[in-house]
Structures are given as structure tokens and as C-alpha cells.
Design a protein around this motif. Sequence first.
Motif, PDB file in Angstrom:
ATOM      1  N   GLY A 118      44.642  29.406  52.682  1.00 28.58           N
ATOM      2  CA  GLY A 118      45.151  30.550  53.426  1.00 28.58           C
ATOM      3  C   GLY A 118      45.472  31.768  52.574  1.00 28.58           C
ATOM      4  N   SER A 119      45.287  31.670  51.271  1.00 27.91           N
ATOM      5  CA  SER A 119      45.524  32.787  50.360  1.00 27.91           C
ATOM      6  C   SER A 119      44.189  33.263  49.811  1.00 27.91           C
ATOM      7  CB  SER A 119      46.397  32.341  49.186  1.00 27.91           C
ATOM      8  OG  SER A 119      47.642  31.885  49.635  1.00 27.91           O
ATOM      9  N   TYR A 120      44.197  34.459  49.257  1.00 28.66           N
ATOM     10  CA  TYR A 120      42.973  34.919  48.603  1.00 28.66           C
ATOM     11  C   TYR A 120      43.284  35.673  47.330  1.00 28.66           C
ATOM     12  CZ  TYR A 120      43.490  39.602  50.729  1.00 28.66           C
ATOM     13  OH  TYR A 120      43.938  40.840  51.106  1.00 28.66           O
ATOM     14  N   LEU A 121      42.310  35.691  46.451  1.00 31.07           N
ATOM     15  CA  LEU A 121      42.389  36.387  45.176  1.00 31.07           C
ATOM     16  C   LEU A 121      41.132  37.231  45.046  1.00 31.07           C
ATOM     17  CD1 LEU A 121      43.497  34.947  41.820  1.00 31.07           C
ATOM     18  CD2 LEU A 121      41.323  36.110  41.956  1.00 31.07           C
ATOM     19  N   THR A 122      41.297  38.495  44.707  1.00 32.99           N
ATOM     20  CA  THR A 122      40.127  39.344  44.500  1.00 32.99           C
ATOM     21  C   THR A 122      40.016  39.746  43.039  1.00 32.99           C
ATOM     22  OG1 THR A 122      41.243  41.449  44.952  1.00 32.99           O
ATOM     23  CG2 THR A 122      40.239  40.330  46.825  1.00 32.99           C
ATOM     24  N   LEU A 123      38.790  39.855  42.588  1.00 28.64           N
ATOM     25  CA  LEU A 123      38.447  40.418  41.284  1.00 28.64           C
ATOM     26  C   LEU A 123      37.707  41.706  41.595  1.00 28.64           C
ATOM     27  CD1 LEU A 123      36.968  37.210  39.611  1.00 28.64           C
ATOM     28  CD2 LEU A 123      39.276  38.120  39.334  1.00 28.64           C
ATOM     29  N   THR A 124      38.258  42.836  41.194  1.00 29.55           N
ATOM     30  CA  THR A 124      37.684  44.130  41.529  1.00 29.55           C
ATOM     31  C   THR A 124      37.614  45.002  40.291  1.00 29.55           C
ATOM     32  OG1 THR A 124      38.713  43.973  43.715  1.00 29.55           O
ATOM     33  CG2 THR A 124      37.872  46.127  43.061  1.00 29.55           C
ATOM     34  N   GLU A 125      36.470  45.652  40.080  1.00 27.66           N
ATOM     35  CA  GLU A 125      36.356  46.581  38.963  1.00 27.66           C
ATOM     36  C   GLU A 125      37.270  47.776  39.193  1.00 27.66           C
ATOM     37  OE1 GLU A 125      32.354  47.695  38.078  1.00 27.66           O
ATOM     38  OE2 GLU A 125      31.814  45.668  37.458  1.00 27.66           O
ATOM     39  N   SER A 126      38.037  48.101  38.183  1.00 27.93           N
ATOM     40  CA  SER A 126      38.963  49.221  38.262  1.00 27.93           C
ATOM     41  C   SER A 126      38.205  50.544  38.233  1.00 27.93           C
ATOM     42  CB  SER A 126      39.935  49.174  37.083  1.00 27.93           C
ATOM     43  OG  SER A 126      40.711  50.345  37.039  1.00 27.93           O
ATOM     44  N   PRO A 127      38.604  51.493  39.080  1.00 29.44           N
ATOM     45  CA  PRO A 127      37.983  52.813  39.011  1.00 29.44           C
ATOM     46  C   PRO A 127      38.536  53.636  37.851  1.00 29.44           C
ATOM     47  CG  PRO A 127      39.636  52.759  40.729  1.00 29.44           C
ATOM     48  CD  PRO A 127      39.533  51.358  40.183  1.00 29.44           C
ATOM     49  N   ASN A 128      39.608  53.155  37.210  1.00 27.47           N
ATOM     50  CA  ASN A 128      40.241  53.876  36.112  1.00 27.47           C
ATOM     51  C   ASN A 128      40.076  53.081  34.823  1.00 27.47           C
ATOM     52  OD1 ASN A 128      41.816  55.268  34.331  1.00 27.47           O
ATOM     53  ND2 ASN A 128      43.712  55.065  35.472  1.00 27.47           N
ATOM     54  N   LEU A 129      39.114  53.450  34.020  1.00 27.13           N
ATOM     55  CA  LEU A 129      38.833  52.699  32.793  1.00 27.13           C
ATOM     56  C   LEU A 129      39.222  53.482  31.547  1.00 27.13           C
ATOM     57  CD1 LEU A 129      35.427  51.072  33.710  1.00 27.13           C
ATOM     58  CD2 LEU A 129      37.705  50.084  33.813  1.00 27.13           C
ATOM     59  N   THR A 130      40.288  54.251  31.640  1.00 26.14           N
ATOM     60  CA  THR A 130      40.713  55.008  30.462  1.00 26.14           C
ATOM     61  C   THR A 130      41.244  54.089  29.364  1.00 26.14           C
ATOM     62  OG1 THR A 130      42.920  55.339  31.401  1.00 26.14           O
ATOM     63  CG2 THR A 130      41.271  57.068  31.801  1.00 26.14           C
ATOM     64  N   GLU A 131      41.698  52.886  29.726  1.00 25.32           N
ATOM     65  CA  GLU A 131      42.209  51.920  28.752  1.00 25.32           C
ATOM     66  C   GLU A 131      41.632  50.545  29.106  1.00 25.32           C
ATOM     67  OE1 GLU A 131      43.730  50.922  25.412  1.00 25.32           O
ATOM     68  OE2 GLU A 131      44.192  52.911  26.139  1.00 25.32           O
ATOM     69  N   PRO A 132      40.344  50.299  28.800  1.00 26.87           N
ATOM     70  CA  PRO A 132      39.690  49.068  29.249  1.00 26.87           C
ATOM     71  C   PRO A 132      40.110  47.795  28.522  1.00 26.87           C
ATOM     72  CG  PRO A 132      38.203  50.326  27.884  1.00 26.87           C
ATOM     73  CD  PRO A 132      39.437  51.168  28.080  1.00 26.87           C
TER      74      PRO A 132
END
Length: 97
Positions: free
Chosen positions: A46-60
Amino acid sequence: MPGFHHIELWIADLGSVHAEWSWLLDRVGFTLASEWPTGQSWTAGGSYLTLTESPNLTEPTHDRRRAGLNHLAFRLDDAGAVDSAMAEASSHGWRPL
């Protein structure tokens, strides 16, 4: 209902972490529910986890001591299952903290 509803992890490059996260989430009982070009959603209990690329990569570069998510702790059936997952982890890109 106890437990978490969802967790979103923002990452620098989905392609570079796909194999290690897919292995871990599958190993601890999550199922890939959906994918899009810059992310994935995994579900369990019943839970979820997302992996999403950050739109802000100033400090990758990730540093777990910076403000933000420090760690996630997953539950397995018993100590033997944890030991087995830890034994396999390094071959999937994970290392103990």
C-alpha cells in the motif's frame, strides 16, 4: 494504517542507479508499478517509493550528511534474509554505511 504512504527520492541520473535500486527494491518486496523517461514508481504493502531525476543538478554529488534524506531502512522476513541480502549487495552496487 501504520507505515509510510510514499517516499520520493530525487537523484542525479536514473540510468546510473537503475540496476542497484531495481535489485534492492525487488529484493525487499517492492514491485515496479510504473516508469517514465525520468523516473520509476515501486509499490509494496500500500506504499510507494519513486526514483525521479532531479531538475536541479547544481550539486549532483550525493552526501548523506547534508540536509535531506539520510537513509531508508527496509524490513525483511528474518535475520537470515537480511544476511543474504547484505552478502549479495556489493555485487549490485551497494556498500554498507
